[in-house]
Design a protein around this motif. Structure first.
Motif: not given
Ligand SMILES: Nc1ncnc2c1ncn2[C@@H]1O[C@H](COP(=O)(O)OP(=O)(O)OP(=O)(O)O)[C@@H](O)[C@H]1O
Ligand SMILES: [Mg+2]
Lengths: 508, 331
Positions: A95-96, A137-138, A141
C-alpha cells in the motif's frame, strides 16, 4: 483536575516459559516525556503493548484519565486516544504511505474511498514533520528510515493523548531524530503524554523529563532525568558496572588489501563508489539516510545488481551475482532490516543461528548433526547473552534486541573473512552493545576485515580504524581514525553534488 | 520530490506493462488461431469463447479477492454447483419465481464464503485446508440434495434465458451477445470497483500484504476476512446462476477442477499467490486466455489431453514472465 493520564499498577504478564512482567508499575502525566529503559528482554515493549491493547494483562490494573479500564484490542486503544509506534516496522508494503496511515479509518464518499482527501491529509502531516515524501508512494519502495517516518506520521495522525514510541530512533539518522524530537517537544507543549523507549542513553538527557527503569520484568525505579546521571541509570538497568571499550587500533596496520571496490554504479543510488578494505580493519561507513551505504553493501553482497563496477577480493576480480556467491567468497552481510532479511521468524533460535552453516553441519546425505548445531548456537547465545527461555524458542517470540543479537550471532557462527555489518547495534542495550564492540575488536585482531555501517556517529568514531563517508550515492570522504571527528564526518556527509570523489577514494 | 514522482511513474508504468503483457498474449493467441483456422475468428465462435469464459471468469473474480488477502479458495467450483442446485430447488421444487432462484444461488455462495472466512479467521484453519473441507462439504451436499441426479429447470420458467438470452440482441438487432457474458462484465466492473475503491478491497490488500500490521492498525481481522471471503463467494454464487442457466439444469456431479481454472486465470492475470497484489482486469484477461486457448486448440483438433498440457505450460510461463517483469521493475 488530575494531570495523570495513565496509571499502571501491579502488572503481571506471562508468556509460555517466560514471566515477562512481574508487578510492574508505570505512570504518565500530561505534557511529559517519560522514558522507559531496561536491557533487552526487560519487558518494555510488553508493558507498552498492554497499554496499546495488543496484549491482555494476567494481573494488575490500568487507570486511564482517572477511570479503571480494560483495553481489549488496538482499536479500543486508538479510540481512547492511545497510539503507538512499534519497535518493528508494521507497514503494509503493497500500500502507499497515505493508505497505510489511514488504514481502518479511510475517508469515504458514498461508499468509495476518497483517495484525494486521504493523500492531502497525509501531505499535511508530512509537512508538519518537514518530511519530503510523496503520499502516493508505495511503502515497499521506501528505505527503512522513510518507512519509520511513515509509522511516526501514522501515530501522529490520531491526535492521541498518549503517544508511545518504542525505539523510534533505531532506524533514523541524526537529522531525522532531531526532527522527531522537535515534534515531540511540540506535542508535549500541547499537553500530550509521551512514552519513549530507547537504548541510546544520550537521548534520555535530551528529550525525557522522567525515566522509569525495568529489569528482568521487574520495576526498578522512576527518577527525574535532571537529578540523575546516566551512569546511575545504567547501574539501575544492568545492576553492574559497564566498561566502555575504546577503539583498538593496531600499531602496525596491515596494508594488505582484502576487498577492493572500483567504480560501483547504479542509477542514482550509487555513483562511482570506490574504496579499499584492509586485512584486520574495521572500516566505518557514515552518512545520512539515502547516502547509499546500504545500497553499496547490498551490491557487494550480490543482493542487488549493479550497472557497472568491479570488485576484487585479495587482488583477484570476482563476479558476485547473488548472495550465495558472496558467501562462497567468505563474505557475510548482516542486513539492517532484520525482520525482512535477517531472520526466519517462525523458526527457532538454534536453527536461525546455524542456518548459514547448515551445509557444513550436515552429513553427505543431508542428515543434520543436531548436537553440533546445539553447541554452536549455545556458544553464541552465551557469548552475546541472548535472553531466551531455551534454544528452541521461536525467533518471533524474542524481544526486539534479542532478535538483533541472533542475527549478529548467525554471522559470527559463519566465520567469514569479510563481514559487513549494517547497523549492528540497532536496538541493542548498552551492556550488549559493549559486548558486540569487543567482539568486533576481537574479530579484527584475528585478521577479519569488517565494514560497519552505522547511523550512530559516536559508534562509528569509537570503533573505526578508518571511516568512509557517503553522500547521495558518492563516496565523499575517507578519514583516518585520527581525523574522524563528528564535525569532519558531518562536513563530508552533507557534501552534496559530488565533493571530490576521486581524491577521497584513495586510502589516506 | 522529483525522484518521488519518477518512482511513481515507474510504478504505474510496470502495472501497465503487466496488463499490456497479458492483453498482448491474448491478442497473439487470437492472431495465431485466426491464421491457423478459418473457423476461429467468426462471430459465432467468438461469442462461444465469451460464453465459455463467463463461468470461469466469475469464479476467478471470486478467488481473486481471496488470493489478494493472502488466502486461497479451493471450494469455488463445488460451491458454484451447490449454488446452482439451490437455485434449481427453489425454482423447480418450490415453484418460486426465477428471481428467488437467483437470490438462493447468490446467498448460498455468499454464505459458503462467509463460513470459509470464519474458519480461516476465527478458527485459524489454514485457508488451503478450510476450503478443501468446504469443497467436499459443498460437493456432498449437492449430491445429497439432488439425490445424485440432475434437476432440470422447466422450460416455461425461462431460466435458461438468464444467461443464454440476449437483451442486447433485442435492442441492437444482430448483436446477439448472451446475457451471461454481460453479467460477467458487469460483475467484473463492480468487483473492480469494490477492490480498488472501497474499504473492503483496501483491507484485502492490507491483510494480504502484512496481516500483523493490519491487526496492529486496529482492523478487526475476523470481521474483514469473513467479509472478503463472503464477497468472493457472492461472485461464485453468480457463477452458479450462469452455469445453471447455460445447462438449463443443476448438475450435482459438476464442479471439481473448476477451482484450478479459476486460480490459473487469476495467476495468469498477475494476482500474486503470496497476497497483496492483483486486479480484476488482469484476472478477466487471464480467464479469456484460458478459454481462447481451449477453444482454439479444439478447433485445430488438438486432442483434449494435449490441451490440458498446453494450459499447464501457459500457466507456468505466465507466472515466470511475471517474475521477470517484477525483477525488471525493481531495478
Ligand atoms: N509473544 C511472545 N511470546 C513469548 N515470549 C515473549 C513474547 N513477547 C515477548 N516475550 C518475552 O518477554 C520478555 C520481554 O520482552 P519485551 O519484548 O517486552 O522486551 P523489551 O524490554 O522490549 O526488550 P528489547 O529492548 O530487546 O526490545 C522477553 O523475554 C521475550 O522473549
Ligand atoms: Mg522491545
Amino acid at each position: 483536575m488530575n494531570d495523570t493520564l495513565v496509571l499502571m499498577e501491579g502488572i503481571d504478564k506471562r508468556f509460555p516459559g517466560v514471566q515477562a512482567l512481574k508487578g510492574c508499575q508505570f505512570n504518565l502525566q500530561r505534557g511529559e516525556v517519560h522514558a522507559l529503559v531496561g536491557e533487552n528482554g526487560a519487558g518494555k515493549s510488553t508493558l507498552m503493548k498492554i497499554l496499546a491493547g495488543i496484549y491482555q494483562v494476567d494481573g494488575g490494573t490500568i487507570t486511564f484519565k482517572g477511570e479503571q479500564v480494560t483495553i481489549p484490542n488496538p482499536h479500543t486503544a486508538q479510540t481512547m486516544g492511545i497510539s503507538m509506534v512499534h519497535q518493528e516496522l508494521n507497514l503494509m508494503s503493497h500500500l502507499t504511505a497515505a493508505q497505510n496511515i489511514f488504514i481502518g479509518r479511510e475517508p469515504t464518499k458514498s461508499f468509495l474511498i476518497d483517495e484525494n482527501t486521504q493523500n492531502n491529509k497525509t501531505k499535511e502531516i508530512f509537512e508538519l514533520m518537514n518530511l519530503n515524501l510523496d503520499p502516493t508512494m508505495r511503502v515497499s519502495k521506501m528505505t527503512v528510515a522513510k518507512q519509520q517516518m511513515v509509522e511516526i506520521a501514522k501515530a501522529l495522525s490520531f491526535n492521541a493523548d498518549v503517544l508511545i514510541f518504542d525505539e523510534p530512533s533505531g532506524a533514523l539518522t541524526d537529522v531525522e531524530t532531531a526532527e522527531l524530537f522537535r515534534i515531540i517537544r511540540q506535542l508535549k507543549a500541547e499537553g500530550t503524554g509521551i512514552i519513549y523507549i530507547t537504548h541510546r542513553m544520550e537521548e534520555l538527557k535530551e528529550i525525557s523529563d522522567r525515566i522509569t527503569v525495568l529489569r528482568d520484568g521487574l520495576y526498578v525505579n522512576t527518577v527525574n532525568t535532571r537529578e540523575t546521571s546516566i551512569n546511575e541509570i545504567i547501574n539501575m538497568m544492568v545492576g553492574r558496572v559497564i566498561y566502555e571499550s575504546s577503539p583498538e587500533i593496531p600499531e602496525e596496520r596491515s596494508q594488505e588489501i582484502v576487498l577492493e571496490v572500483k567504480n560501483l554504479s547504479r542509477g542514482n543510488e550509487l555513483k562511482d563508489v570506490s574504496f579499499q578494505l584492509m586485512k584486520g580493519e574495521i572500516l566505518g561507513f557514515a552518512g545520512l539516510i539515502g547516502a547509499g551505504r546500504t545500497e553499496t553493501a547490498r551490491a557487494i553482497f550480490g543482493a542487488d545488481p549493479v550497472d557497472s563496477g568491479e570488485v576484487f577480493i585479495n587482488g583477484k576480480p570476482v563476479h558476485i551475482k547473488r548472495p550465495s556467491d558472496a558467501v562462497a567468497h567468505d563474505i557475510a552481510y548482516l542486513s539492517e532490516d532484520r525482520k525482512r532479511y535477517g531472520l526466519c521468524l517462525s523458526l527457532d533460535l538454534k536453527t536461525n543461528i546455524v542456518l548459514p552453516i547448515y551445509q557444513k553441519l550436515s552429513s553427505v546425505l543431508g542428515w543434520v548433526k543436531d548436537k553440533r548445531a546445539y553447541t554452536i548456537s549455545k556458544n553464541i547465545v552465551d557469548q552475546l547473552s541472548i535472553r531466551t527461555p531455551s534454544l528452541e524458542q521461536k525467533a518471533k517470540n524474542l524481544s526486539g534486541g534479542n532478535q538483533q543479537k541472533v542475527v549478529v550471532g548467525k554471522w559470527l557462527a559463519k566465520d567469514a573473512d569479510i563481514l559487513i555489518f549494517d547497523e549492528p547495534t540497532r536496538g541493542i542495550d548498552v551492556g550488549a552493545k559493549q559486548e558486540i564492540y569487543s567482539l568486533l575488536n576481537e574479530l579484527a585482531a584475528q585478521g577479519k576485515s569488517i565494514i560497519m555501517i552505522s547511523s550512530e556517529l559516536p559508534e562509528i568514531i569509537r570503533m573505526s580504524h578508518r571511516v568512509i563517508v557517503m553522500c547521495e550515492g558518492r563516496v565523499t570522504g575517507n578519514l583516518d581514525y585520527s581525523e574522524a571527528t563528528q564535525e569532519n564526518i558531518m562536513k563530508f556527509a552533507t557534501m552534496r553534488n559530488g565533493g571530490n570523489a576521486k581524491k577521497s577514494a584513495q586510502p589516506s | 520530490m522529483k525522484a518521488n514522482s519518477s518512482t511513481q511513474q515507474k510504478k504505474t508504468g510496470a502495472d501497465t506493462i503487466q496488463r499490456l503483457m497479458a492483453f498482448g498474449a491474448l491478442i497473439i493467441l487470437f492472431v495465431v488461431f485466426s491464421l491457423a483456422s478459418p473457423y476461429f475468428f467468426t462471430l459465432s465462435n467468438v461469442i462461444g469463447i465469451l460464453v465459455s469464459t463467463a463461468v470461469n471468469g466469475l469464479l476467478a473474480i471470486g478467488v481473486t479477492f481471496i488470493i489478494i488477502s493472502g488466502g486461497i479458495d479451493l471450494s469455488v467450483g463445488t460451491v458454484m454447483t451447490l449454488s446452482a442446485v439451490m437455485a434449481a430447488v427453489t425454482v423447480r421444487n418450490w415453484g418460486m419465481p426465477n428471481i428467488f432462484g437467483v437470490l438462493a444461488a447468490v446467498l448460498t455462495g455468499t454464505f459458503a464464503g462467509a463460513v470459509n472466512g470464519l474458519m480461516v479467521s476465527k478458527l485459524k484453519l489454514p485457508p488451503f485446508i478450510a476450503t478443501l473441507g468446504m469443497l467436499n462439504v459443498a460437493r456432498g451436499l449437492s449430491l445429497v440434495i439432488t439425490d445424485l441426479s440432475p434437476i432440470y429447470f422447466p422450460l416455461e420458467t425461462g431460466w435458461n434465458r438468464i444467461a443464454m438470452g440476449s437483451v442486447l440482441g433485442t435492442i441492437i438487432p444482430g448483436f446477439d451477445i448472451p446475457n451471461g457474458v454481460l453479467i460477467m462484465f458487469g460483475s467484473a466492473l463492480v468487483a473492480g470497483l469494490i477492490l480498488s475503491k472501497t474499504v473492503i478491497g483496501r483491507y484485502a490488500f492490507a491483510i494480504g500484504s502484512n496481516e500483523e500490521a493490519a491487526r496492529l492498525s486496529g482492523l478487526n481481522i475476523v470481521l474483514w476476512k469473513t467479509a472478503i471471503y463472503a464477497v468472493g463467494g457472492l461472485f461464485v454464487g453468480i457463477g452458479g446462476v450462469i452455469i445453471a442457466a447455460r445447462l438449463n439444469s443443476a448438475q450435482p456431479a459438476l464442479g471439481l477442477g473448476y477451482e484450478l481454472d479459476a486460480i490459473a486465470a487469476a495467476v495468469i492475470g498477475g494476482v500474486s499467490l503470496s497476497g497483496g497484489e492483483g486486479n480484476i482486469l488482469g484476472t478477466i484477461i487471464g480467464a479469456f486466455i484460458i478459454s481462447t486457448l481451449t477453444n482454439g486448440l479444439r478447433i485445430l483438433s488438438v486432442p483434449q489431453e494435449w490441451q490440458i498440457v498446453v494450459t499447464g505450460l501457459i500457466i507456468l510461463s505466465a507466472v515466470y514472465l511475471d517474475i521477470l517483469r517484477k525483477k525488471a521493475s525493481a531495478n
